[in-house]
Design a protein around this motif. Sequence first.
Motif, mmCIF file in Angstrom:
data_model
loop_
_atom_site.group_PDB
_atom_site.id
_atom_site.type_symbol
_atom_site.label_atom_id
_atom_site.label_comp_id
_atom_site.label_asym_id
_atom_site.label_seq_id
_atom_site.Cartn_x
_atom_site.Cartn_y
_atom_site.Cartn_z
ATOM 1 N N HIS A 196 45.758 -0.538 -18.233
ATOM 2 C CA HIS A 196 44.330 -0.266 -18.388
ATOM 3 C C HIS A 196 43.454 -1.475 -18.053
ATOM 4 O O HIS A 196 42.259 -1.465 -18.346
ATOM 5 N N ALA A 197 44.020 -2.505 -17.440
ATOM 6 C CA ALA A 197 43.261 -3.737 -17.199
ATOM 7 C C ALA A 197 42.056 -3.509 -16.289
ATOM 8 O O ALA A 197 40.993 -4.107 -16.500
ATOM 9 N N ILE A 198 42.190 -2.649 -15.275
ATOM 10 C CA ILE A 198 41.079 -2.459 -14.333
ATOM 11 C C ILE A 198 39.890 -1.770 -15.004
ATOM 12 O O ILE A 198 38.772 -2.310 -14.975
ATOM 13 N N PRO A 199 40.047 -0.582 -15.619
ATOM 14 C CA PRO A 199 38.871 -0.004 -16.280
ATOM 15 C C PRO A 199 38.341 -0.866 -17.413
ATOM 16 O O PRO A 199 37.133 -0.924 -17.642
ATOM 17 N N ASP A 200 39.237 -1.567 -18.105
ATOM 18 C CA ASP A 200 38.775 -2.426 -19.199
ATOM 19 C C ASP A 200 37.905 -3.571 -18.697
ATOM 20 O O ASP A 200 36.861 -3.872 -19.273
ATOM 21 N N VAL A 201 38.330 -4.222 -17.627
ATOM 22 C CA VAL A 201 37.554 -5.361 -17.136
ATOM 23 C C VAL A 201 36.245 -4.890 -16.503
ATOM 24 O O VAL A 201 35.229 -5.589 -16.577
ATOM 25 N N MET A 391 43.397 -8.773 -16.314
ATOM 26 C CA MET A 391 42.012 -8.347 -16.119
ATOM 27 C C MET A 391 41.326 -9.129 -15.001
ATOM 28 O O MET A 391 40.750 -8.545 -14.083
ATOM 29 N N TYR A 392 41.369 -10.463 -15.071
ATOM 30 C CA TYR A 392 40.604 -11.197 -14.055
ATOM 31 C C TYR A 392 41.264 -11.140 -12.685
ATOM 32 O O TYR A 392 40.581 -11.112 -11.662
ATOM 33 N N SER A 393 42.594 -11.118 -12.623
ATOM 34 C CA SER A 393 43.255 -11.054 -11.317
ATOM 35 C C SER A 393 43.046 -9.693 -10.665
ATOM 36 O O SER A 393 42.808 -9.600 -9.448
ATOM 37 N N LYS A 394 43.100 -8.615 -11.461
ATOM 38 C CA LYS A 394 42.885 -7.282 -10.891
ATOM 39 C C LYS A 394 41.420 -7.047 -10.571
ATOM 40 O O LYS A 394 41.103 -6.285 -9.653
ATOM 41 N N PHE A 395 40.525 -7.680 -11.296
ATOM 42 C CA PHE A 395 39.109 -7.597 -10.942
ATOM 43 C C PHE A 395 38.895 -8.136 -9.532
ATOM 44 O O PHE A 395 38.258 -7.498 -8.692
ATOM 45 N N VAL A 396 39.450 -9.311 -9.265
ATOM 46 C CA VAL A 396 39.281 -9.928 -7.949
ATOM 47 C C VAL A 396 39.945 -9.092 -6.858
ATOM 48 O O VAL A 396 39.382 -8.889 -5.780
ATOM 49 N N ALA A 404 42.222 1.838 -6.512
ATOM 50 C CA ALA A 404 42.467 1.625 -7.939
ATOM 51 C C ALA A 404 41.184 1.340 -8.702
ATOM 52 O O ALA A 404 41.187 1.354 -9.931
ATOM 53 N N ASN A 405 40.085 1.064 -8.003
ATOM 54 C CA ASN A 405 38.819 0.733 -8.653
ATOM 55 C C ASN A 405 37.694 1.466 -7.937
ATOM 56 O O ASN A 405 37.286 1.079 -6.836
ATOM 57 N N ARG A 406 37.203 2.523 -8.577
ATOM 58 C CA ARG A 406 36.150 3.355 -7.988
ATOM 59 C C ARG A 406 34.753 2.982 -8.474
ATOM 60 O O ARG A 406 33.788 3.638 -8.126
ATOM 61 N N GLU A 407 34.639 1.923 -9.265
ATOM 62 C CA GLU A 407 33.358 1.599 -9.882
ATOM 63 C C GLU A 407 32.531 0.599 -9.088
ATOM 64 O O GLU A 407 31.369 0.370 -9.419
ATOM 65 N N ILE A 408 33.107 -0.027 -8.077
ATOM 66 C CA ILE A 408 32.374 -1.015 -7.292
ATOM 67 C C ILE A 408 33.056 -1.171 -5.939
ATOM 68 O O ILE A 408 34.265 -0.952 -5.821
#
Length: 480
Positions: A196-201, A391-396, A404-408
């Motif tokens: 859940h690291a991606i939606p959490d971050v 969290m920070y590595s998957k954010f980048v 995997a990240n539809r929010e941005i």
Amino acid sequence: MAMSTEDTLRLTVAAIMQLTRERQTDVGAGTGLSQLQISRKQSGRTSWTLGDVDALSAHWGIPVLDLLAGPTRATAELPADRIATAGTQTAVPLPGTPPGPPPAAPHGTERTAAPAPTAEAPSPAPTEPPPPLPLPPAASSTEPGQTSPQAPAARAVPHRPAPAGPLTDRIRTAVEHRLADANGDIDAARATLIKHAIPDVMTLFAASRVGGRYEHTEFPPTQDILQKRSQKGADQIWEGRPKWRSTEIHQAARAGHIHLGVTTLDINGAYLAALKTWLPIGRLTHTETGAHDPKRAGVHRITPPDWTLTDLPSPLGARQEPGPLWITEPTLRLLLRCARQGLCDAPVIHESWTSGASEGLLEKMRRALADTRKTAIETGDDLTLDYIKAMYSKFVSTIGESTANREIRRPDWMHIIRSQAFANLWMKANKAHTAGLTVVEMSGTDELHIAGEWQSVFAQGRDLSQVKPKYTYTLGKDEA
């Protein structure tokens, strides 16, 4: 795809509840809804209706259009007398965390699983917009020491001190909830947290931007130079990734002319530190002025200067091809800095895609992650450390073009953050070089090989401002 109006409303409700320190029961009492109804609407299981919006508007004294405009606008319109000024902030859990689990038991004590909640005694807890991954089964709230006849006793859970501040509370709460769900099984909790690291971050990032000075753009048009040429291909941006070793030193060592002790240093949290960088706020616009505006950031097509130093790597990294290339803001600023220091000529800027910029867009989130990381190191909390790193590595890695990240979708941010990590590593190499140490090798985001008394230049430790030695080796043969 941009965030829907309803998802934006859920985020707004969570942000206002954080400011007013209300619980779901409080909001329900003011809007004619039950705590269970509020929980289901905030978790995405049911929808907020127009009638609900009118009720929320009346409850908080915020005009309907402002309430629907997003958390920044809505919190700005919240009457001052509704903002809590004393007491402890109620933590809003990251998405997917169940409402109201018991706090972690102190070290050396046993905590048992809680009985299932009943309709007469719900466990209120504010929730955030739902993550793209399925929500885990709900955990209930109970007093420590109570036992459920249906559930086995949990393993002892290490005590996790709560760092100060609402954003750090979110991270701590997420870890505690996942650990409670796993009945104290640290490996199972770790797997769930990383999943859940991606939606959490992304929720943490959205919370960090509430009340921010600037409204960033999440889905600006993507310029051709930032688009991948194929599914597994790359775009046209060069990030300046280093892969350098001193040719002269290695040749002398192979010939037996030198005998050199080398220490490989590891740079702590390279991508986390790189979140502090100049990022474009809005959509990128094109210019061909040939000048660099320090108040703007983006990507630039340049002709790089010749790099003639043999004892220090080029800021461009492992680039071998001659001619113009597209680079990011940190690489350009580093080249201009080198030019001011007389290490090379200034690059020639041909064209740029930039926007008004800020160095603080990610700063609140970065600071929360860094503070929680520091506390986790001090207390030996490896579970939280793994979660923060994920969290920070998957954010980048997912803010560019990732399914995997539809929010941005900001590939420019992704390239800039990575380049900042490489630039930070180069600046450490230059610091060592300036202090009279020998730079032997530099590679990746976090590896620096130094010969000499590096402790006189760098502090040793695990903090972001420190380095830690990985291993030592010897170049050259004994002359005896």
